[in-house]
Design a protein around this motif. Structure first.
Motif, PDB file in Angstrom:
ATOM      1  N   UNK A  37       0.560  -1.134   0.021  1.00  0.00           N
ATOM      2  CA  UNK A  37       0.121   0.027  -0.032  1.00  0.00           C
ATOM      3  C   UNK A  37       0.903   1.395  -0.039  1.00  0.00           C
ATOM      4  N   UNK A  38       1.936   1.075   0.668  1.00  0.00           N
ATOM      5  CA  UNK A  38       3.041   2.380   0.605  1.00  0.00           C
ATOM      6  C   UNK A  38       3.472   2.846  -0.710  1.00  0.00           C
ATOM      7  N   UNK A  39       3.581   1.645  -1.341  1.00  0.00           N
ATOM      8  CA  UNK A  39       3.985   1.805  -3.025  1.00  0.00           C
ATOM      9  C   UNK A  39       3.016   2.309  -3.678  1.00  0.00           C
ATOM     10  N   UNK A  40       1.733   1.899  -3.351  1.00  0.00           N
ATOM     11  CA  UNK A  40       0.688   2.380  -4.108  1.00  0.00           C
ATOM     12  C   UNK A  40       0.356   3.842  -3.985  1.00  0.00           C
ATOM     13  N   UNK A  41       0.737   4.324  -2.705  1.00  0.00           N
ATOM     14  CA  UNK A  41       0.631   5.927  -2.468  1.00  0.00           C
ATOM     15  C   UNK A  41       1.699   6.379  -2.851  1.00  0.00           C
ATOM     16  N   UNK A  42       2.954   5.933  -2.805  1.00  0.00           N
ATOM     17  CA  UNK A  42       3.923   6.677  -3.538  1.00  0.00           C
ATOM     18  C   UNK A  42       3.835   6.922  -4.967  1.00  0.00           C
ATOM     19  N   UNK A  43       3.429   5.793  -5.349  1.00  0.00           N
ATOM     20  CA  UNK A  43       2.959   5.945  -7.134  1.00  0.00           C
ATOM     21  C   UNK A  43       2.072   7.235  -7.411  1.00  0.00           C
ATOM     22  N   UNK A  44       1.137   7.174  -6.443  1.00  0.00           N
ATOM     23  CA  UNK A  44       0.111   8.373  -7.070  1.00  0.00           C
ATOM     24  C   UNK A  44       0.532   9.686  -6.642  1.00  0.00           C
TER      25      UNK A  44
END
Length: 414
Positions: free
Chosen positions: A324-331
């Motif tokens: 989920x951290x990677x998901x937020x970082x990408x956004x």
């Protein structure tokens, strides 16, 4: 809101940015008394890693209270405390090879820091504590002395002494060896730095602006402390309990601090609880030498035990947090491409820094109006900080990130 303005002190802060009277909360959502729902990407400043009113923890708490379990026990032995100590050792400490003693210093993170500073000084017989630029460790006098924020320090009203700030990782710029400066200060007898009683550091500075220390920098710091007989204190109050992925934020760097402070989400339910963990040989306290009326919060022991059993018996939550951290970082990186901003963070603590400091506050206020709670951080409040509960679903993350993107766009147009 009139009653709060009339009766509550001017010191109140969060309610100024979120002018609503909140009434109900569950999971990643909180609702005001008029029924308007907000996604909560603040999570009690990192206190609600498992969400509001987590049903698993609530069931255990209600059963304990319904059975007339001990609520207040100072530091007396209770069944709730025994279960917690056994569980934290079984689920966290023993699997990581950490033989820490567990101290309950009082119910807040600042209590845990005060105990850590006192213990480092007691163990070494020295006084000076080294801290770092943009650090935040609490609001009591000892913890303020090792906090970098000038506005918070000014509230002390007295000189804050027996501490020395050093540059945090990449404080100067990418090319300046700021860590080597500290090492040289320790080694050089002409530096003016008394041999430190301890070093206190956050692996990620949350209040300081989501400043992430590199693994290599943390490893170098640990080496200097070890080679020069300086206790290393990691303040894991906001970044522990799985916020960065692993339970302890220092695990990824492969270091073992001498002292660790833990609070905020350790109770799992938002109940006050704090721990100071330290090497067994550091347990030089005399009985009652550091005490407090509320250091034995038994209802918090109950929910903390339930949280450890539920979320830390395997690595499912850790993997989800990293994903989920990677998901937020990408956004956030996509937002940065279109707007004058940059992002940084680890796991589910992420920051969006704007070139114009006032912009972050504008974005947070606009996001609130659109149904998202986010706070600002950094010395100029120039960073939008995201701290969603670790149990937030992918769909809720996307919903909140869409609101954030809309708020950024709206403030740019304005």
């Amino acid at each position: 809101m009139n009653v709060f303005t009339a009766l509550e002190s001017n010191v109140r802060s969060y309610c100024r940015g979120w002018p609503a009277v909140f009434d109900k909360a569950r999971g990643s959502r909180i609702a005001d008394e008029n029924g308007k729902s907000y996604l909560d990407f603040f999570a009690g400043a990192g206190t609600l890693n498992y969400g509001h009113n987590n049903p698993i923890l609530k069931e255990e708490l209600l059963a304990y209270l319904g059975g007339d379990g001990v609520t207040h026990g100072l530091d007396m032995a209770t069944t709730a405390k025994r279960a917690f100590l056994e569980t934290i050792n079984e689920k966290l400490l023993a699997p990581r090879g950490l033989a820490y003693k567990v101290m309950f210093p009082g119910p807040t993170g600042s209590n845990a820091v005060e105990a850590a500073l006192k213990l480092a000084r007691k163990v070494t017989g020295r006084q000076t504590i080294v801290s770092f630029t943009n650090s935040f460790h609490g609001m009591s006098l000892g913890s303020l002395a090792v906090t970098g924020n000038g506005a918070k320090r000014a509230g002390a009203g007295v000189p804050l002494t027996n501490s020395m700030p050093m540059p945090f990782d990449r404080y100067l710029d990418e090319n300046e060896p700021d860590f080597q400066w500290f090492e040289q200060m320790v080694l050089d007898e002409g530096s003016g730095l008394d041999h430190p009683a301890g070093v206190i550091v956050e692996t990620v500075q949350g209040e300081g602006g989501v400043n992430v220390a590199r693994k290599e920098w943390l490893q170098g710091l640990a080496n200097v402390c070890r080679e020069n007989d300086i206790p290393l204190i990691v303040d894991d109050i906001q970044m522990g309990c799985g916020r960065t992925g692993a339970f302890f934020s220092f695990e990824d760097a492969g270091i073992t601090p001498d002292i660790v402070t833990v609070s905020k989400s350790i109770s799992g339910y938002g109940l006050p609880l704090a721990l100071t963990l330290f090497r067994p040989e550091y347990d030089v306290w005399e009985p009652g030498e550091h005490n407090g009326t509320f250091r034995g919060n038994n209802p918090a022991f109950v929910t903390a035990t339930a949280a450890l059993n539920t979320y830390w018996s395997d690595d499912v939550l850790e993997k989800q947090t990293r994903s989920h951290g990677e998901r937020v970082e990408t956004a956030l990186k996509h937002i940065c491409v279109e707007h004058d901003a940059r992002t940084r963070g680890r796991g589910l603590v992420q920051g969006l820094e704007f070139a114009e400091p006032d912009r972050a506050g504008q974005v947070a206020r606009t996001a609130f109006r659109k149904g998202l709670l986010i706070e600002t951080a950094g010395p100029q409040d120039q960073v939008v900080k995201l701290l969603p509960p670790l149990t937030t679903t992918a769909e809720e993350l996307d919903e909140g990130l869409d609101i954030l993107r809309s708020a950024v766009e709206e403030t740019e147009e304005a």
